[in-house]
Structures are given as structure tokens and as C-alpha cells.
Motif scaffolding. Structure first.
Motif, PDB file in Angstrom:
ATOM      1  N   MET A 135      55.475 -15.475  53.525  1.00 12.09           N
ATOM      2  CA  MET A 135      56.563 -15.661  54.489  1.00 12.09           C
ATOM      3  C   MET A 135      56.118 -15.288  55.892  1.00 12.09           C
ATOM      4  O   MET A 135      56.424 -15.997  56.869  1.00 12.09           O
ATOM      5  N   LEU A 136      55.401 -14.189  56.018  1.00 11.20           N
ATOM      6  CA  LEU A 136      54.899 -13.785  57.333  1.00 11.20           C
ATOM      7  C   LEU A 136      53.884 -14.800  57.857  1.00 11.20           C
ATOM      8  O   LEU A 136      53.850 -15.093  59.065  1.00 11.20           O
ATOM      9  N   ARG A 137      53.071 -15.342  56.973  1.00  6.86           N
ATOM     10  CA  ARG A 137      52.120 -16.385  57.389  1.00  6.86           C
ATOM     11  C   ARG A 137      52.858 -17.605  57.925  1.00  6.86           C
ATOM     12  O   ARG A 137      52.438 -18.201  58.932  1.00  6.86           O
ATOM     13  N   GLU A 138      53.945 -18.004  57.277  1.00  3.21           N
ATOM     14  CA  GLU A 138      54.741 -19.123  57.779  1.00  3.21           C
ATOM     15  C   GLU A 138      55.342 -18.804  59.145  1.00  3.21           C
ATOM     16  O   GLU A 138      55.391 -19.672  60.026  1.00  3.21           O
ATOM     17  N   PHE A 139      55.803 -17.570  59.324  1.00  4.23           N
ATOM     18  CA  PHE A 139      56.368 -17.179  60.622  1.00  4.23           C
ATOM     19  C   PHE A 139      55.322 -17.267  61.719  1.00  4.23           C
ATOM     20  O   PHE A 139      55.583 -17.808  62.805  1.00  4.23           O
ATOM     21  N   TYR A 140      54.135 -16.753  61.473  1.00  8.73           N
ATOM     22  CA  TYR A 140      53.085 -16.805  62.489  1.00  8.73           C
ATOM     23  C   TYR A 140      52.680 -18.250  62.784  1.00  8.73           C
ATOM     24  O   TYR A 140      52.398 -18.596  63.941  1.00  8.73           O
ATOM     25  N   ARG A 141      52.650 -19.109  61.766  1.00 14.56           N
ATOM     26  CA  ARG A 141      52.319 -20.507  61.998  1.00 14.56           C
ATOM     27  C   ARG A 141      53.376 -21.176  62.879  1.00 14.56           C
ATOM     28  O   ARG A 141      53.036 -21.996  63.742  1.00 14.56           O
ATOM     29  N   MET A 142      54.637 -20.852  62.661  1.00 13.37           N
ATOM     30  CA  MET A 142      55.685 -21.419  63.497  1.00 13.37           C
ATOM     31  C   MET A 142      55.578 -20.922  64.934  1.00 13.37           C
ATOM     32  O   MET A 142      55.839 -21.672  65.878  1.00 13.37           O
ATOM     33  N   MET A 143      55.189 -19.675  65.123  1.00 12.86           N
ATOM     34  CA  MET A 143      55.017 -19.145  66.472  1.00 12.86           C
ATOM     35  C   MET A 143      53.855 -19.837  67.204  1.00 12.86           C
ATOM     36  O   MET A 143      53.882 -19.991  68.420  1.00 12.86           O
ATOM     37  N   GLU A 163      67.212 -18.018  60.590  1.00 14.63           N
ATOM     38  CA  GLU A 163      66.024 -18.814  60.286  1.00 14.63           C
ATOM     39  C   GLU A 163      66.170 -20.243  60.790  1.00 14.63           C
ATOM     40  O   GLU A 163      65.194 -20.855  61.228  1.00 14.63           O
ATOM     41  N   SER A 164      67.393 -20.789  60.758  1.00 14.53           N
ATOM     42  CA  SER A 164      67.623 -22.118  61.331  1.00 14.53           C
ATOM     43  C   SER A 164      67.380 -22.101  62.837  1.00 14.53           C
ATOM     44  O   SER A 164      66.815 -23.054  63.392  1.00 14.53           O
ATOM     45  N   MET A 165      67.816 -21.034  63.503  1.00 14.06           N
ATOM     46  CA  MET A 165      67.561 -20.906  64.942  1.00 14.06           C
ATOM     47  C   MET A 165      66.066 -20.825  65.219  1.00 14.06           C
ATOM     48  O   MET A 165      65.571 -21.398  66.205  1.00 14.06           O
ATOM     49  N   LEU A 166      65.337 -20.116  64.351  1.00 14.05           N
ATOM     50  CA  LEU A 166      63.886 -20.027  64.505  1.00 14.05           C
ATOM     51  C   LEU A 166      63.250 -21.406  64.385  1.00 14.05           C
ATOM     52  O   LEU A 166      62.383 -21.777  65.193  1.00 14.05           O
TER      53      LEU A 166
END
Length: 343
Positions: free
Chosen positions: A86-94, A299-302
Motif C-alpha cells: 500500500m505504501l509503495r502504491e502511495f509513493y508511485r502515485m506521488m 483515497e478518492s481525493m488522493l
């Protein structure tokens, strides 16, 4: 003047022009025969999205429930891996916004934090059980608990330093519109947004008698009830938008349906957790009904801010793990605080 020959390609009755007789359609050219329907080169239709969702959902649910049920170690291994992905997905989105957070450093530290939370919850529970039976064992457990606390404090104080050293080592960056300080901030936000809430699951998994898989089962059933009730009620009765700028598909009617079904499941969980008072189950259901949709909206806002449709593709037809566990990120911290205050 010689008489004008009539145009053979005009139809006085139909009023349109026929194509010349000698013109051949390229599609009907005899040199390119139509492909045989039984040819092995003809691609078969892909699996429909619905069947992809069903198959991946069944496999994922079986793996999830089986790991939770089997032992505390399989529970810890699975959710430690889930929160890291999950954290990897967050960093990829950033990275879609141009940031370059220290993904490897952040994910490595997230695994250490989750492991420390797991050991802390396990040892604290064993300490409570052995308090009145074995003093020597209690002393040994207290020693391990002390080292876990020291590890958490060291990580908390050295984490920003580690991230800043990483930025100093790689500065300056080519084609980088942001300064290194936002990169450090994004790396820290990921740990606060994903790792700390998911690590709190370890505090909820251990009851008065040790690891209790039923407590995590109950949390999953409540969150699934909130999603299912919201989908059914929103599809049939939804008229008033809940947050149109963030998630146009969500309605107040859907939220109400999800809340009612969650409270009903909270009451029915007495069959799964007969030792848990009804008031505690209903409070947990109310927390899920309120904070679960808020986690989904966050998460939708992200995703809207980064311009992506799904956080990942690890589950065919379901998106990423951040899409599946977004409610946990708001529900778990509230439940952990309530457990620390009132139990």
C-alpha cells in the motif's frame, strides 16, 4: 449535335449513384480471403471484468481470511506485506505529481515499524497473561518490551535524519521541479497515512486471552457490510450527492444504507464474539459506519489529485490494495484509541 447518352450509373427511381462496375472493394478482394473462424491465430475474447472481479475477489478473500485464522504469525506476515505494498502504491502515485520520495527507505522502515508494533502487541499480551503466574517469564518479557520501545523511539527520532541524508546525497536532481524538503515530507506523510494505521491492527488483534482471529474477522465483516449496504442503497435510492467534487457516485442515501447494515452486522457479531458486550460491538460498528466512508473519500481525493483511476493493478478488476483497504486507514486509529481509553 449528337444525342447525349444517358448516364448508366444514375437511377431515376432510387435517386443515388451506383459505384462503377469495375470498382472492387478492398475488403472483398479475392487476393485476401477472409480469415477462417477456426484459425488458431484468431484471438479469443478476454475474460470479462465481472468474472475477473469475482475470481480475484474469491482468491483474495480466501487468502486473507485463511492467514488471519491460521495463526498470529501468518496474520502479521500478510498484513505486513499488505501495508508495504500500500505504501509503495502511495509513493508511485506521488511520483505522478513530480515528487521523488525515498520509496525504498520508506518501505523498509514501514516494515520495521509494523514488526515492532506486532512484537509489542504480542509481548504486552503475554505479559498480561503471565503477570500472576511466572515472575521470571514476566521479567524476560519486560526486557524484550523495553527493547521494542527503544527501537520505536530510535526510528521516530532518526527517520527524518535518514530521509534528509538521502536527499543530500542525491542533490541536485535533473528535471525535478520540487525541492528536497517536499520529498522528505511526502515520504513521512506516507508513513503516517498508511503504515501507522495498518500497524495499529496489531493492537486490535490481541484480546485478553491472546491472539484472537475473530476480532479481525469482525472488523472485516463490518467494513464489508458498510460497502455492501452503501452500494445497494445508493444504487436503488441514491439522489443526494455526498461529496460530488471528490466522489460523484456516493450519496447520502447510500451512506445511510451502509450505516444501517453495519449496525445490524455489529449486533449479529454476538454469535462470533459472545464475550464482547453489545455496547462495544455497536460502538465499533458506528466507528466503521462513520470513518470507513471518510477513508474511502480521502483515497478518492488522493487519486483525483494525482490523476489516476486505480492505485494499482495487483487485484484484477479491483484496483490496488490501497483501493481495497482505504477504510482501514481511518477506522483502525479510532478503534485503537478507544481500546486504549476504555479497555
Amino acid at each position: 449535335m449528337p444525342p447525349v447518352a444517358p448516364n448508366p450509373r444514375k437511377s431515376p427511381k432510387l435517386g443515388f449513384t451506383f459505384p462503377p462496375v469495375h470498382t472492387r472493394s478492398r475488403l472483398a478482394s479475392p487476393s485476401t480471403p477472409p480469415p477462417a473462424t477456426n484459425s488458431p491465430d484468431v484471438a479469443k475474447p478476454a475474460m470479462s471484468n465481472m468474472w475477473q472481479r469475482i475470481l480475484s475477489g474469491v482468491v483474495g478473500a480466501a487468502l486473507l481470511l485463511g492467514s488471519i485464522w491460521y495463526s498470529e504469525w501468518t496474520f502479521g506476515l500478510l498484513f505486513g506485506l499488505i501495508q508495504a505494498l500500500m505504501l509503495r502504491e502511495f509513493y508511485r502515485m506521488m511520483k505522478e505529481l513530480g515528487f521523488k520520495p525515498a520509496a525504498i527507505v520508506g518501505i523498509s522502515l514501514s516494515l520495521i515499524i509494523f514488526a515492532a508494533a506486532f512484537v509489542y502487541a504480542l509481548v504486552s499480551n503475554l505479559l498480561d497473561i503471565a503477570q500472576a503466574t511466572d515472575r521470571l517469564f514476566v521479567q524476560e518479557l519486560s526486557h524484550y518490551l523495553k527493547w521494542v520501545r527503544i527501537e520505536v523511539v530510535v526510528i521516530a527520532f532518526l527517520l527524518p535524519l535518514i530521509l534528509f541524508l538521502r536527499e543530500m546525497y542525491s542533490w541536485p536532481r535533473e528535471k525535478q521541479p520540487f525541492s528536497p524538503f517536499p520529498n522528505v515530507g511526502v515520504a513521512l506523510i506516507g508513513l503516517f497515512y498508511v503504515t501507522l494505521p495498518m500497524s495499529g491492527l496489531n493492537m486490535l488483534a490481541f484480546g485478553p486471552t491472546g491472539y484472537d482471529y475473530r476480532r479481525i474477522f469482525a472488523l472485516l465483516f463490518l467494513i464489508w457490510a458498510a460497502d455492501t449496504g452503501a452500494y445497494i442503497a445508493g444504487k436503488n435510492f441514491g439522489k443526494h450527492k455526498l461529496a460530488p467534487s471528490i466522489s460523484p457516485g456516493k450519496t447520502w442515501e447510500g451512506w445511510a444504507g451502509g450505516a444501517l447494515l453495519t449496525l445490524a452486522v455489529g449486533w449479529a457479531l454476538g454469535y462470533l464474539l459472545p464475550d464482547m458486550p453489545l455496547a462495544h460491538r455497536l460502538v465499533a460498528a458506528a466507528v466503521v459506519a462513520v470513518f470507513g466512508p471518510l477513508g474511502d473519500l480521502a483515497e478518492s481525493m488522493l487519486k483525483r489529485s494525482t490523476g489516476v483511476k486505480d492505485s494499482g493493478r495487483i487485484m484484477p478488476g479491483h484496483g490496488g490494495l490501497l483501493d481495497r483497504f482505504d477504510a482501514f486507514l481511518f477506522v483502525v486509529p479510532v478503534l485503537v484509541v478507544l481500546q486504549l481509553l476504555f479497555t
